[in-house]
Design a protein around this motif. Structure first.
Motif, PDB file in Angstrom:
ATOM      1  N   PHE A 171      74.128  30.060 -10.653  1.00 18.64           N
ATOM      2  CA  PHE A 171      74.224  30.900 -11.852  1.00 18.64           C
ATOM      3  C   PHE A 171      73.770  30.119 -13.093  1.00 18.64           C
ATOM      4  N   LEU A 172      74.221  28.864 -13.231  1.00 21.26           N
ATOM      5  CA  LEU A 172      73.842  28.082 -14.416  1.00 21.26           C
ATOM      6  C   LEU A 172      72.343  27.824 -14.429  1.00 21.26           C
ATOM      7  N   ALA A 173      71.762  27.561 -13.235  1.00 26.32           N
ATOM      8  CA  ALA A 173      70.322  27.304 -13.150  1.00 26.32           C
ATOM      9  C   ALA A 173      69.540  28.534 -13.588  1.00 26.32           C
ATOM     10  N   LEU A 174      69.970  29.714 -13.089  1.00 27.05           N
ATOM     11  CA  LEU A 174      69.239  30.934 -13.442  1.00 27.05           C
ATOM     12  C   LEU A 174      69.377  31.251 -14.924  1.00 27.05           C
ATOM     13  N   SER A 175      70.559  30.961 -15.485  1.00 22.70           N
ATOM     14  CA  SER A 175      70.705  31.274 -16.909  1.00 22.70           C
ATOM     15  C   SER A 175      69.819  30.341 -17.736  1.00 22.70           C
ATOM     16  N   SER A 176      69.510  29.134 -17.218  1.00 28.45           N
ATOM     17  CA  SER A 176      68.547  28.283 -17.915  1.00 28.45           C
ATOM     18  C   SER A 176      67.142  28.845 -17.798  1.00 28.45           C
ATOM     19  N   ILE A 177      66.805  29.358 -16.613  1.00 25.01           N
ATOM     20  CA  ILE A 177      65.449  29.880 -16.407  1.00 25.01           C
ATOM     21  C   ILE A 177      65.204  31.091 -17.299  1.00 25.01           C
ATOM     22  N   ALA A 178      66.267  31.888 -17.536  1.00 22.37           N
ATOM     23  CA  ALA A 178      66.100  33.099 -18.339  1.00 22.37           C
ATOM     24  C   ALA A 178      65.629  32.780 -19.749  1.00 22.37           C
ATOM     25  N   VAL A 179      65.841  31.532 -20.209  1.00 23.73           N
ATOM     26  CA  VAL A 179      65.403  31.145 -21.550  1.00 23.73           C
ATOM     27  C   VAL A 179      63.881  31.237 -21.673  1.00 23.73           C
ATOM     28  N   TYR A 180      63.172  30.988 -20.550  1.00 22.07           N
ATOM     29  CA  TYR A 180      61.707  30.977 -20.598  1.00 22.07           C
ATOM     30  C   TYR A 180      61.129  32.295 -21.078  1.00 22.07           C
ATOM     31  N   GLY A 181      61.705  33.411 -20.613  1.00 24.07           N
ATOM     32  CA  GLY A 181      61.173  34.712 -21.000  1.00 24.07           C
ATOM     33  C   GLY A 181      61.162  34.865 -22.517  1.00 24.07           C
ATOM     34  N   VAL A 182      62.296  34.510 -23.148  1.00 22.06           N
ATOM     35  CA  VAL A 182      62.413  34.624 -24.597  1.00 22.06           C
ATOM     36  C   VAL A 182      61.437  33.671 -25.288  1.00 22.06           C
ATOM     37  N   ALA A 183      61.434  32.417 -24.829  1.00 21.65           N
ATOM     38  CA  ALA A 183      60.634  31.402 -25.516  1.00 21.65           C
ATOM     39  C   ALA A 183      59.140  31.713 -25.402  1.00 21.65           C
ATOM     40  N   LEU A 184      58.680  31.972 -24.178  1.00 27.82           N
ATOM     41  CA  LEU A 184      57.244  32.171 -23.979  1.00 27.82           C
ATOM     42  C   LEU A 184      56.783  33.505 -24.537  1.00 27.82           C
ATOM     43  N   GLY A 185      57.620  34.549 -24.393  1.00 28.64           N
ATOM     44  CA  GLY A 185      57.241  35.853 -24.928  1.00 28.64           C
ATOM     45  C   GLY A 185      57.011  35.798 -26.427  1.00 28.64           C
ATOM     46  N   GLY A 186      57.926  35.143 -27.134  1.00 29.52           N
ATOM     47  CA  GLY A 186      57.792  35.058 -28.585  1.00 29.52           C
ATOM     48  C   GLY A 186      56.624  34.196 -28.999  1.00 29.52           C
TER      49      GLY A 186
END
Lengths: 329, 118
Positions: free
Chosen positions: A125-140
């Motif tokens: 769960f912690l690993a996936l919640s870190s990966i979810a950051v990429y969507g926000v960072a790269l999208g913006g």
């Protein structure tokens, strides 16, 4: 049917169930949020499409699919295309490790109501919640828009800061349960829920997950008063929809995790286990909506102060105190 | 053992297919009437000024570095918390020393003003 075929069929059925239930719930959570916010603000909310407006999510889906699929000039083509999927996929995957009911007896075998009972479920769960950051960072970043860039950088710093306190607040529950396996953590709460032993850890976790799903009062990455829509300013159509769905799936998933870690998972009297899990998870979803109807937005420095100067040290002290008390007992 | 991850792989496949399908369908079904003005990045209706890939405050880099440091500390805490009961008092003392050292660094960072946003 041979045992292996039966096994595969059961697994596929669970995966399909999780996938469709979570997606449908996310769609209806958007609707529920609009109705509940309307109720809080003394107006009616969407009530025109179908009975009580219940077909509103379907209408929204059709609208999103038929909107112009727009990519601003100068945007990074592939990152701009793929970022929404990167935001939505980890949210769906996290649900795989949540036990959503007591093990069932089906066809003479025990079937755990959980897609995968990993022995490192909490780390997953912690690993996936870190990966979810990429969507926000790269999208913006890929949008080639200043608002989007500002939103994504703010979001990035917020998500990683609160991930820290979220992760640290879970250490005491692991100490109490002695395992990172989520079914063991639920099993350890058969008598007394961990919220009783760990009210402080629960409070830290609750605040952190509100920040992790970028909800008011922590919606600074998409603060509409100052950043238009933050990191998804330039997104339209179903790509915007994916960001949106990812966010609402996240609310359900994090509510489910809070239930699992602190509120005894599916344990509870009278009602069947699955019903208990659903009630607790939806209570968290309602709490988040209620918060949105009630609280103003924090300022950015207040947000970072809360994360770094209050929650993180509190979580560390809580770990030590828990350790001492458990040893002296 | 690895069998436990097979259902997750299937779910990964389904989630990726769902994500890609939404993206593809959206670009197939939606109408497309691009124009120069429409494709300009949104800046409240004004002509965009300068590049969007601007430099941003060094604060965010510091936060990222601090995050990596503290996250590694957190990584040490998880195996300890699983073995916590077996390690006994010795484990608690060891982790106490570890967290105290971590706190010294934390107070240093605080005094240096790395956590201030002015």
């Amino acid at each position: 049917m041979s045992p292996i075929a039966l096994d595969i069929a059961i697994h596929l059925a669970k995966i399909a169930l999780i996938f469709f239930v979570v997606l449908t719930l996310a769609a209806y959570l958007v609707f529920a949020e609009r109705r509940i916010l309307a109720w809080i603000q003394d107006r009616k909310g969407p009530n025109r499409v179908g009975p009580f407006g219940l077909l509103q999510p379907l209408a929204d889906l059709i609208k999103l699919l038929t909107k112009e699929d727009f990519r601003p000039a100068g945007a990074d083509k592939w990152l701009f295309y793929l970022a929404p999927a990167m935001a939505a996929i980890p949210a769906i995957l996290t649900f795989a490790v949540i036990p959503f009911g007591a093990p069932l007896q089906l066809f003479g075998r025990e079937v755990p109501l959980q897609v995968a009972d990993l022995n490192v479920g909490l780390l997953f769960f912690l690993a996936l919640s870190s990966i979810a950051v990429y969507g926000v960072a790269l999208g913006g970043w890929a949008s080639n828009s200043k608002y989007a860039l500002l939103g994504s950088i703010r979001g990035l710093a917020q998500l990683i800061s609160y991930e820290l306190s979220m992760g640290l607040s879970l250490v005491p529950t692991v100490m109490l349960a002695g395992s990172l396996r989520l079914s063991d953590i639920v099993g350890a709460q058969e008598g007394i829920w961990f919220i009783v032993y760990q009210p402080l850890a629960f409070a830290i976790f609750l605040i952190s997950i509100a920040a992790e799903c970028k909800r008011i009062p922590f919606d600074i990455p998409e603060a509409e008063g100052e950043l238009v829509a933050g990191f998804h300013t330039e997104y339209s159509g179903m790509r915007f929809g994916l960001f949106f769905v990812g966010e609402y799936i996240n609310i359900i998933v994090l509510g489910g995790l809070a239930t699992t870690f602190f509120l005894g998972g599916w344990h509870g009297p009278w009602l069947p286990p699955f019903a208990w899990f659903s009630v607790k998870t939806l209570a968290f979803a309602f709490f988040f909506i209620w918060m949105r109807g009630t609280l103003p937005r924090l300022r950015y420095d207040q947000l970072m102060h809360l994360g770094w100067k209050v929650l993180t040290p509190l979580a560390l002290v809580n770990i030590l105190v828990t350790g001492w008390i458990l040893m002296l007992r | 053992m690895l069998g436990a991850y097979l259902p997750i792989l299937v779910l990964v496949a389904i989630a990726v297919i769902f994500g890609l399908c939404s993206l593809v369908f959206s670009s197939l079904i939606g109408q497309k009437k691009p124009s120069v003005v429409k494709l300009a990045p949104y800046e409240c209706g004004c002509e965009p000024v300068g590049s969007a890939r601007e430099r941003f405050s060094v604060k965010f880099y510091i936060i990222a570095m601090l995050f990596i440091l503290f996250d590694i500390e957190a990584v040490f805490l998880y195996p300890w918390s699983v073995l916590f009961k077996r390690l006994g008092m010795f484990g608690v003392m060891e982790m106490g020393v570890f967290i105290v050292i971590l706190f010294v660094g934390y107070i240093y960072v605080w005094k240096k003003g790395a956590l201030e946003w002015e």
